[in-house]
Design an enzyme around this catalytic site. Sequence first.
Site, PDB file in Angstrom:
ATOM      1  N   SER A 438     -10.402  -3.254   4.346  1.00  0.00           N
ATOM      2  CA  SER A 438     -11.580  -2.378   4.282  1.00  0.00           C
ATOM      3  C   SER A 438     -12.603  -2.876   3.280  1.00  0.00           C
ATOM      4  CB  SER A 438     -11.201  -0.934   3.994  1.00  0.00           C
ATOM      5  OG  SER A 438     -10.019  -0.845   3.272  1.00  0.00           O
ATOM      6  N   GLU A 471     -14.204  -0.475  13.837  1.00  0.00           N
ATOM      7  CA  GLU A 471     -15.321  -1.331  13.430  1.00  0.00           C
ATOM      8  C   GLU A 471     -14.849  -2.782  13.550  1.00  0.00           C
ATOM      9  OE1 GLU A 471     -16.280  -0.366   9.375  1.00  0.00           O
ATOM     10  OE2 GLU A 471     -18.393  -0.833   9.644  1.00  0.00           O
ATOM     11  N   ASN A 509     -18.156   2.221   5.536  1.00  0.00           N
ATOM     12  CA  ASN A 509     -17.896   2.474   4.113  1.00  0.00           C
ATOM     13  C   ASN A 509     -19.143   2.243   3.272  1.00  0.00           C
ATOM     14  OD1 ASN A 509     -15.300   3.244   4.558  1.00  0.00           O
ATOM     15  ND2 ASN A 509     -14.401   1.255   4.133  1.00  0.00           N
TER      16      ASN A 509
HETATM   17  P1  NAD Z   1       0.093   0.465   2.704  1.00  0.00           P
HETATM   18  O1  NAD Z   1       0.363   0.137   1.285  1.00  0.00           O
HETATM   19  O2  NAD Z   1       0.453   1.800   3.230  1.00  0.00           O
HETATM   20  O3  NAD Z   1       0.835  -0.605   3.626  1.00  0.00           O
HETATM   21  C1  NAD Z   1       0.905  -1.976   3.386  1.00  0.00           C
HETATM   22  C2  NAD Z   1       2.201  -2.467   3.947  1.00  0.00           C
HETATM   23  O4  NAD Z   1       2.209  -3.885   3.923  1.00  0.00           O
HETATM   24  C3  NAD Z   1       3.412  -2.009   3.155  1.00  0.00           C
HETATM   25  O5  NAD Z   1       4.348  -1.407   4.011  1.00  0.00           O
HETATM   26  C4  NAD Z   1       3.970  -3.284   2.558  1.00  0.00           C
HETATM   27  O6  NAD Z   1       5.372  -3.261   2.423  1.00  0.00           O
HETATM   28  C5  NAD Z   1       3.500  -4.296   3.582  1.00  0.00           C
HETATM   29  N1  NAD Z   1       3.461  -5.655   3.034  1.00  0.00           N
HETATM   30  C6  NAD Z   1       2.993  -6.066   1.844  1.00  0.00           C
HETATM   31  N2  NAD Z   1       3.129  -7.393   1.709  1.00  0.00           N
HETATM   32  C7  NAD Z   1       3.672  -7.840   2.847  1.00  0.00           C
HETATM   33  C8  NAD Z   1       4.085  -9.131   3.311  1.00  0.00           C
HETATM   34  N3  NAD Z   1       3.911 -10.201   2.570  1.00  0.00           N
HETATM   35  N4  NAD Z   1       4.611  -9.207   4.547  1.00  0.00           N
HETATM   36  C9  NAD Z   1       4.770  -8.119   5.298  1.00  0.00           C
HETATM   37  N5  NAD Z   1       4.430  -6.882   4.898  1.00  0.00           N
HETATM   38  C10 NAD Z   1       3.889  -6.741   3.687  1.00  0.00           C
HETATM   39  O7  NAD Z   1      -1.451   0.152   2.925  1.00  0.00           O
HETATM   40  P2  NAD Z   1      -2.423   0.692   4.065  1.00  0.00           P
HETATM   41  O8  NAD Z   1      -3.117   1.885   3.565  1.00  0.00           O
HETATM   42  O9  NAD Z   1      -1.678   0.749   5.362  1.00  0.00           O
HETATM   43  O10 NAD Z   1      -3.507  -0.477   4.113  1.00  0.00           O
HETATM   44  C11 NAD Z   1      -3.248  -1.712   4.720  1.00  0.00           C
HETATM   45  C12 NAD Z   1      -4.544  -2.448   4.917  1.00  0.00           C
HETATM   46  O11 NAD Z   1      -5.435  -1.657   5.692  1.00  0.00           O
HETATM   47  C13 NAD Z   1      -5.300  -2.769   3.648  1.00  0.00           C
HETATM   48  O12 NAD Z   1      -5.946  -4.007   3.807  1.00  0.00           O
HETATM   49  C14 NAD Z   1      -6.315  -1.651   3.544  1.00  0.00           C
HETATM   50  O13 NAD Z   1      -7.456  -2.018   2.808  1.00  0.00           O
HETATM   51  C15 NAD Z   1      -6.655  -1.460   4.991  1.00  0.00           C
HETATM   52  N6  NAD Z   1      -7.214  -0.149   5.352  1.00  0.00           N
HETATM   53  C16 NAD Z   1      -6.711   0.986   4.801  1.00  0.00           C
HETATM   54  C17 NAD Z   1      -7.239   2.205   5.151  1.00  0.00           C
HETATM   55  C18 NAD Z   1      -6.695   3.470   4.575  1.00  0.00           C
HETATM   56  O14 NAD Z   1      -7.336   4.521   4.741  1.00  0.00           O
HETATM   57  N7  NAD Z   1      -5.546   3.445   3.931  1.00  0.00           N
HETATM   58  C19 NAD Z   1      -8.274   2.282   6.088  1.00  0.00           C
HETATM   59  C20 NAD Z   1      -8.750   1.097   6.667  1.00  0.00           C
HETATM   60  C21 NAD Z   1      -8.199  -0.105   6.285  1.00  0.00           C
END
Ligand code: NAD
Length: 729
Positions: A438, A471, A509
């Site tokens: 994001s 997006e 955003n």
């Molecule tokens: P989260 O922390 O819930 O999930 C991340 C997951 O990735 C975890 O389960 C973790 O164990 C896993 N992970 C970390 N390193 C890893 C690796 N090397 N190999 C495999 N798995 C691995 O985070 P999230 O909120 O799901 O966000 C994930 C992505 O999406 C981020 O880039 C975030 O910026 C983006 N995003 C988040 C939102 C939101 O509202 N939370 C919205 C849009 C985009």
Amino acid sequence: MTDFTMQKDADGVALITWDVPGKSMNVLSMDGAATLSGLIDDALADDGVKGIVITSGKKDFAAGMDLNVIAGMKDAGGAQGVFDGVMNLHHLLRKIERAGMDPKTLKGAKPIAAALPGTALGIGLELPLATHRIFAADNPRAKIGLPEIMVGIFPGAGGTTRLVRKLGAMAAAPLLLEGKLNDPAKAKSAGVIDEVVADPVAAARDWVLNASDADLVKPWDAKGFKMPGGAPYSPTGFMTMVGASAMVHGKTMGVYPAAKALLSAVYEGALVPFDQALRIEARWFTHVMMNPSSGNMIRSLFINKEALEKGANRPDAPDQSVRKLGVLGAGMMGAGIAYVAANAGIEVVLIDSTQDAADRGKSYSTGILDKGIGRRKMTEEKKAEILGRITATTDYAALDGCDLIVEAVFEDVGVKAEVTKRAEAVIPQDAIFATNTSTLPIGDLAKASARPEQFIGIHFFSPVDKMMLVEIIKGAETGDRAVAKALDFVRQIRKTPIVVNDARFFYANRCIIPYINEGIRMVGEGVNPTLVENAAKMMGMPLGPLQLVDETSIDLGVKIAKATRAAMGGAYADDAVDEVLFRMADAGRMGKKAGAGFYAYDEAGKRQGLWDELGANWPPADDQPELTEVQHRLMFAQALEAVRALEAGVLEDIREGDVGAILGWGFAPWTGGPFGWLDMLGAPRAVELADRLAAQHGERFAPPALLREMAEKGQTFYGRFDKTAQKAA
Ligand code: NAD
């Protein structure tokens, strides 16, 4: 070929079939209505015809009025054009309802029944409501209802007047005011339709051949008709109308003209005879159509949304439908993405660093599917089939054969680079790799890829299964096939895409952060927080800025603020926001998830009032600003940023800017989006207001050069930038 055709059989049944050539779903056009009218005249005049059945040649009955036609009536004939067009429909439907009946004896009508094979929406239900009996196929996937209110209008072809007289205002309220759709069984128990049968055409044929005169008299055409639930001046009717007014105002804050007009049509219509009520309905419908809000809502929420879903900005490339998807990271976002893909029939490999985490990600789907079973929208077999498509694992080798990867691991360049390399070592050469980041620039993340032209951003919103916008972000090197792949994927999962260029915070955003910041800044200035929140809601924002930052979390806000400051250095202009935000974080008030933020929450996490110590921390100023001043600050904070995104080429199409704003962050839907809103104000007035805000509150409100130029030239955004118009020209 015409939209309606008629076949008369030896038993004396005239079967009218609605089958618009070249479309998968029937929609009513003015030409179609004229054809139908001619066929009804023919059948009523033909002594050999005993009854009429109206059905569809498609799997569904009809999706409603062609909204392009309604918009056209307004463009061509103004208010009179709309009113005349609607009255024409009333005459046609009334002709069907009376079916040649002698108004004195109430005898001599020919039975007319509707046979609905599937979905019947909008005028697709208003037409059946004018017939004498409605038969629907026993098809649980069919949707029956009047969803007009969702696009800023209301049922104006008799649906409002007939439903209120059929069910009473109280029972009709959720169907009219919320656009609630039902499957046939529920539509029958609600009293909207009459029969649910295996073969609606056969049942309707039988019925028209056996109907008696009494079956053909609508209650409102019979002597002594009494409004179900009571007329407006009866004790119960009075309660209903007062309650409905309060409810509508509470829900819409008075900014949606359609809901108010609908109530007026119901109330005034209930005081007069049926035909006069139809006329009143037509007047209010015209009133709504002439309000720029309805035109803007139809344009963004219907016409342009659909155009984007159909790939208006898809590059020319062969079909890129996804067969096997790899999702990296099974956290909140990855789990949601895996669910929506598996639900759309795509095979999914869901990877996390531990088997536990991967399994947890998959169980998120189990949770949603179980809820669906609880609500009888899902079956055990279907659930097993969907879960069967998701492989939860830590093994990257399972990504073999994936044609698309969506990466959703931690928001960290290093972690993302590592998983990109590991995945690319396994996936086919021509696979596309997408990141759900994001905040990180796509161009930076693409550096880890051996194939940057196949690297793209696919940015989902949380919660993934509910939020309809996706997006798509093009990095500097992203190629056309990657864009086509992302768009085809979004189409498969039935969401709405916008395609933007790579820049800080992309589009959504970028615009929502200034909104939140403006709200927080006002708290720091001593503006009453209640005024801030209510001003936003009274402008039609679903959440006030303080509630929104509580939902997305204060610590995320702090993280973003720190990263932005680091990136912008001396140009950073949000110290006043940080003063409030950081103090909230220091006090441990991290927002909803912490049970404490700008709002207070009870033990169960339910939001209570605003935190009662906000005033002690940021004492309210003696002089509070006018409501409109607060509203303008909140609205311009978003809308000017949208203009800057357009000016900077992040947005390439204002349709995406408007649709994306409504679906992505709930930008006041009644406006049709930020560009629609600025067009409603007019560029000269927008510049004047923004200049005034800039003088009082700072340079962030200074009108972008583009807006100033448009004000000087007397241009509108849709006049200057509308791609639909440009393509047609
Ligand atoms: P989260 O922390 O819930 O999930 C991340 C997951 O990735 C975890 O389960 C973790 O164990 C896993 N992970 C970390 N390193 C890893 C690796 N090397 N190999 C495999 N798995 C691995 O985070 P999230 O909120 O799901 O966000 C994930 C992505 O999406 C981020 O880039 C975030 O910026 C983006 N995003 C988040 C939102 C939101 O509202 N939370 C919205 C849009 C985009």
